[in-house]
Design an enzyme around this catalytic site. Structure first.
Site, PDB file in Angstrom:
ATOM      1  N   HIS A  73       0.840  -1.212   0.000  1.00  0.00           N
ATOM      2  CA  HIS A  73       0.000   0.000   0.000  1.00  0.00           C
ATOM      3  C   HIS A  73       0.867   1.251   0.000  1.00  0.00           C
ATOM      4  CE1 HIS A  73       1.118  -0.488   4.220  1.00  0.00           C
ATOM      5  NE2 HIS A  73       0.766   0.777   4.440  1.00  0.00           N
ATOM      6  N   ARG A  80       7.081   6.804  14.321  1.00  0.00           N
ATOM      7  CA  ARG A  80       7.093   7.428  12.996  1.00  0.00           C
ATOM      8  C   ARG A  80       6.473   8.808  12.999  1.00  0.00           C
ATOM      9  NH1 ARG A  80       3.186   4.644   8.928  1.00  0.00           N
ATOM     10  NH2 ARG A  80       2.540   6.792   8.604  1.00  0.00           N
ATOM     11  N   ASP A  95       0.625   4.878   2.182  1.00  0.00           N
ATOM     12  CA  ASP A  95      -0.082   5.252   3.412  1.00  0.00           C
ATOM     13  C   ASP A  95      -1.181   6.293   3.189  1.00  0.00           C
ATOM     14  OD1 ASP A  95       1.331   3.628   5.099  1.00  0.00           O
ATOM     15  OD2 ASP A  95       2.136   5.252   6.342  1.00  0.00           O
TER      16      ASP A  95
HETATM   17  C1  SIN Z   1       3.245   0.835   7.588  1.00  0.00           C
HETATM   18  O1  SIN Z   1       2.715   0.164   6.729  1.00  0.00           O
HETATM   19  O2  SIN Z   1       2.970   2.029   7.690  1.00  0.00           O
HETATM   20  C2  SIN Z   1       4.234   0.209   8.544  1.00  0.00           C
HETATM   21  C3  SIN Z   1       5.414  -0.366   7.884  1.00  0.00           C
HETATM   22  C4  SIN Z   1       6.255  -1.163   8.844  1.00  0.00           C
HETATM   23  O3  SIN Z   1       5.914  -1.284  10.028  1.00  0.00           O
HETATM   24  O4  SIN Z   1       7.277  -1.692   8.407  1.00  0.00           O
END
Ligand code: SIN
Length: 291
Positions: free
Chosen positions: A110, A282, A112
């Site tokens: 995907h 993040r 985000d």
């Molecule tokens: C995400 O899909 O935003 C997370 C990616 C990850 O945890 O590696």
């Protein structure tokens, strides 16, 4: 077949090691704990523009330094579906405990939060705890996916818009056993059901290059077409964008910080670490409306 992605920038302040021919680069010789000088920052921006995914091993920085870096890329926003870090709410976290069961956050290819009017331009993510093996993130280069299409297919896609919605994630179509790493119960389902359209082929605001902008999590159909009519071409595009030729796979280490371009890439968290914990924090940087 395509030539390996190669930056035209000469790097004097940082050491850049490309990961695959498609995308991704490791960057060394920089300390992200401190504000960057202009030349170093310019080189990091150039590496990010050209490799789309850049990662910096061994950066045990504070949450404030993490946010300061992210804000150099644009305004930091929080996504409705992810938990915030309690002591630093502008940072969000994806935490999976060793005894967790069920789906891993982001385990389907995907881009985000494309259900937003102004979806994220990039994500700046740092690992706090990683499994001894597994838990990598895979990425795919959507410029290359676009460029590999035939002229006729490019022409067809240029007239289409995708309908993006979070309905399957936190709206009325969410699965019976939703992923508990997300904060679904606090979200109003009608928020999740909102629809927004973006062009299927977009132009990157920084590089000016075209990329494919549909993904399997948020795009349900083409604007003006039914789901049944849209499905064959959408399924083709989802599979095409995830072809291994266009990808790289990044192994995480504690305190590694990674920045991914959330316009011209797909990503996927690899769910291969059952019984182990994984914890990342993040910052999400907002971008302009895709066009
Ligand atoms: C995400 O899909 O935003 C997370 C990616 C990850 O945890 O590696």
């Amino acid at each position: 077949m395509f030539e390996p992605v190669q930056s035209q920038q000469t790097f004097r302040r940082i050491a850049v090691r490309p990961l695959t021919g498609a995308l991704g680069a490791e960057i060394r010789d920089v300390d992200l704990a401190w504000p960057l000088d202009e030349d170093t920052e310019r080189e990091i921006f150039a590496a990010f523009r050209d490799y789309l995914v850049v990662y910096f091993p061994d950066q045990p920085i504070s949450h404030e330094a993490h946010l300061t870096l992210a804000r150099r890329f644009g305004p930091v926003i929080t996504l409705p579906q992810i938990f915030s870090v309690p002591e630093c709410p502008d940072l969000q976290m994806i935490r999976r405990e060793a005894d967790a069961k069920g789906r891993v956050v982001g385990e389907t290819w995907h881009t985000d939060s494309t259900f937003l009017e102004r979806p994220p331009y990039c994500v700046v993510m740092r690992a706090l705890e990683v499994p001894p093996s597994g838990g990598d993130t895979a990425f795919s280069n959507l410029y290359l996916a676009y460029e590999a299409l035939s002229p006729k297919m490019k022409e067809l896609l240029s007239g289409l818009r995708g309908v993006h919605t979070a309905a399957r994630l936190f709206g009325s179509q969410q699965p019976a056993n939703p992923n508990r790493s997300f904060k679904f119960p606090e979200i109003n389902a009608s928020e999740g059901d909102k629809e927004i359209t973006h062009p299927v082929v977009c132009t990157h605001p920084v590089s000016g290059r075209k990329f494919i902008y549909v993904n399997n999590v948020f795009v349900h159909r083409f604007d003006g077409m039914t789901e049944e009519e849209s499905a064959p071409l959408l399924q083709y595009l989802f599979a095409h964008c995830a072809k291994v030729d266009f990808t790289c796979r990044v192994r995480w280490h504690k305190d590694q910080l990674l920045i991914w371009d959330n316009r011209a890439t797909y990503h996927r968290a690899i769910a291969d670490y059952d019984g182990c914990a994984r914890h990342v924090v993040r910052a999400t940087v907002e971008g302009p409306r895709p066009s």
